[in-house]
Design a protein around this motif. Structure first.
Motif, mmCIF file in Angstrom:
data_model
loop_
_atom_site.group_PDB
_atom_site.id
_atom_site.type_symbol
_atom_site.label_atom_id
_atom_site.label_comp_id
_atom_site.label_asym_id
_atom_site.label_seq_id
_atom_site.Cartn_x
_atom_site.Cartn_y
_atom_site.Cartn_z
ATOM 1 N N ASN A 1 54.145 15.975 -6.610
ATOM 2 C CA ASN A 1 53.059 16.320 -6.141
ATOM 3 C C ASN A 1 52.204 17.396 -5.755
ATOM 4 O O ASN A 1 51.695 17.574 -4.377
ATOM 5 C CB ASN A 1 53.707 15.667 -4.583
ATOM 6 N N GLY A 2 52.438 18.091 -6.688
ATOM 7 C CA GLY A 2 51.760 18.912 -6.369
ATOM 8 C C GLY A 2 51.765 20.108 -5.561
ATOM 9 O O GLY A 2 51.335 21.963 -5.406
ATOM 10 N N THR A 3 53.252 19.889 -5.059
ATOM 11 C CA THR A 3 54.095 21.334 -4.122
ATOM 12 C C THR A 3 54.711 22.502 -5.273
ATOM 13 O O THR A 3 54.569 22.221 -6.453
ATOM 14 C CB THR A 3 54.879 20.868 -3.148
ATOM 15 N N GLU A 4 54.838 23.724 -4.239
ATOM 16 C CA GLU A 4 55.085 24.793 -4.604
ATOM 17 C C GLU A 4 56.841 24.867 -4.086
ATOM 18 O O GLU A 4 56.462 25.263 -3.736
ATOM 19 C CB GLU A 4 54.003 26.240 -4.951
ATOM 20 N N ARG B 1 52.431 23.921 0.277
ATOM 21 C CA ARG B 1 51.549 22.614 -0.309
ATOM 22 C C ARG B 1 50.803 23.253 -1.132
ATOM 23 O O ARG B 1 50.823 24.001 -1.568
ATOM 24 C CB ARG B 1 50.900 22.808 1.312
ATOM 25 N N PRO B 2 49.755 21.553 -1.946
ATOM 26 C CA PRO B 2 49.312 22.297 -4.000
ATOM 27 C C PRO B 2 48.444 23.353 -3.369
ATOM 28 O O PRO B 2 47.927 23.409 -2.315
ATOM 29 C CB PRO B 2 48.963 20.912 -3.510
ATOM 30 N N HIS B 3 48.067 24.139 -4.677
ATOM 31 C CA HIS B 3 47.499 24.802 -4.328
ATOM 32 C C HIS B 3 45.840 24.512 -5.255
ATOM 33 O O HIS B 3 45.339 25.865 -5.640
ATOM 34 C CB HIS B 3 48.185 26.092 -5.540
ATOM 35 N N SER B 4 45.626 23.025 -4.551
ATOM 36 C CA SER B 4 44.601 23.203 -4.951
ATOM 37 C C SER B 4 43.563 24.072 -4.415
ATOM 38 O O SER B 4 42.126 23.465 -4.515
ATOM 39 C CB SER B 4 44.483 21.396 -5.072
ATOM 40 N N HIS C 1 56.193 24.614 -9.992
ATOM 41 C CA HIS C 1 55.383 24.052 -9.398
ATOM 42 C C HIS C 1 56.459 22.762 -9.839
ATOM 43 O O HIS C 1 56.526 22.222 -10.924
ATOM 44 C CB HIS C 1 54.134 24.135 -10.626
#
Length: 202
Positions: A147-150, A64-67, A143
């Motif tokens: 959707n910002g996922t890795e 999931r995104p590294h936010s 990246h």
């Protein structure tokens, strides 16, 4: 029932997450074992693990995104090593608990009662209670802007599995070791094989 694009966009966040996550059906339940350069271990359940190729043996997974802090991602990018451990019916409750947000200095192994296991001088820890596990070395990291996922791609270096599940032709009978599947975000399943079919030809 019909969900249009606009209806989907307007759904309450948790409802939408359950709906969309359920659409892809049964997924594998895996525990990803890592540790940082100081030896702090981490364990995370991931269902988005997929086969990429057999020669070389490559496996992909989506994180999931590294936010927010993603200890699994941070550790494997730093050490270039991680393990994938099948979840079985005896540990699925503990495996699910690893999805809670623990601090960096808290090990999910300790928090859930799962045991670390170090094999063949590999840096990342395995889950001792898992009956099928393998070591991976990081090969690519991408990246995904959509959707910002890795996207993580690893090459398998070592496989450890219970003898009971390995058949003569190399097929791994995951039902023989009580591997479970997951659907949606929180539903765990045992499976029943219908058949193994012959190679399809015209």
């Amino acid at each position: 029932m019909h969900f249009t694009k606009q209806v989907i966009a307007d759904l309450e966040n948790r409802y939408r997450a359950h709906l969309i996550n359920s659409l892809s059906g049964f997924k594998s339940a895996n525990l990803i074992g890592t540790q940082d350069s100081n030896g702090q271990t981490n364990l995370a359940i991931v269902s988005s693990v997929f086969h990429l190729g057999a020669h070389p043996p490559l496996v992909g997974m989506i994180i999931r995104p590294h936010s927010v802090p993603r200890h699994t991602l941070e550790n494997l990018l730093a050490t270039k090593q991680y393990t994938i451990n099948h979840v079985n019916k005896y540990i699925y409750n503990k495996a699910h608990q690893t999805s809670a947000r623990y601090d960096k200095d808290e090990s999910e192994f300790d928090a859930t009662g799962l045991s670390t296991e170090y094999l063949n001088d590999f840096t990342a820890p395995f889950v001792k209670e898992s009956k099928l596990k393998y070591a991976l070395e990081l090969r690519e990291h991408h990246h995904l802007a959509i959707n910002g996922t890795e996207l993580i791609i690893g090459e398998i270096s070592d496989i450890y599995l219970d003898d009971a599940c390995l058949q003569e032709d190399g097929f791994v009978d995951i039902e023989a070791i009580d591997t479970v599947a997951v659907s949606g975000l929180d539903s765990y399943h045992v499976t029943e094989r219908l058949a193994r079919l012959a190679y399809a030809k015209k």
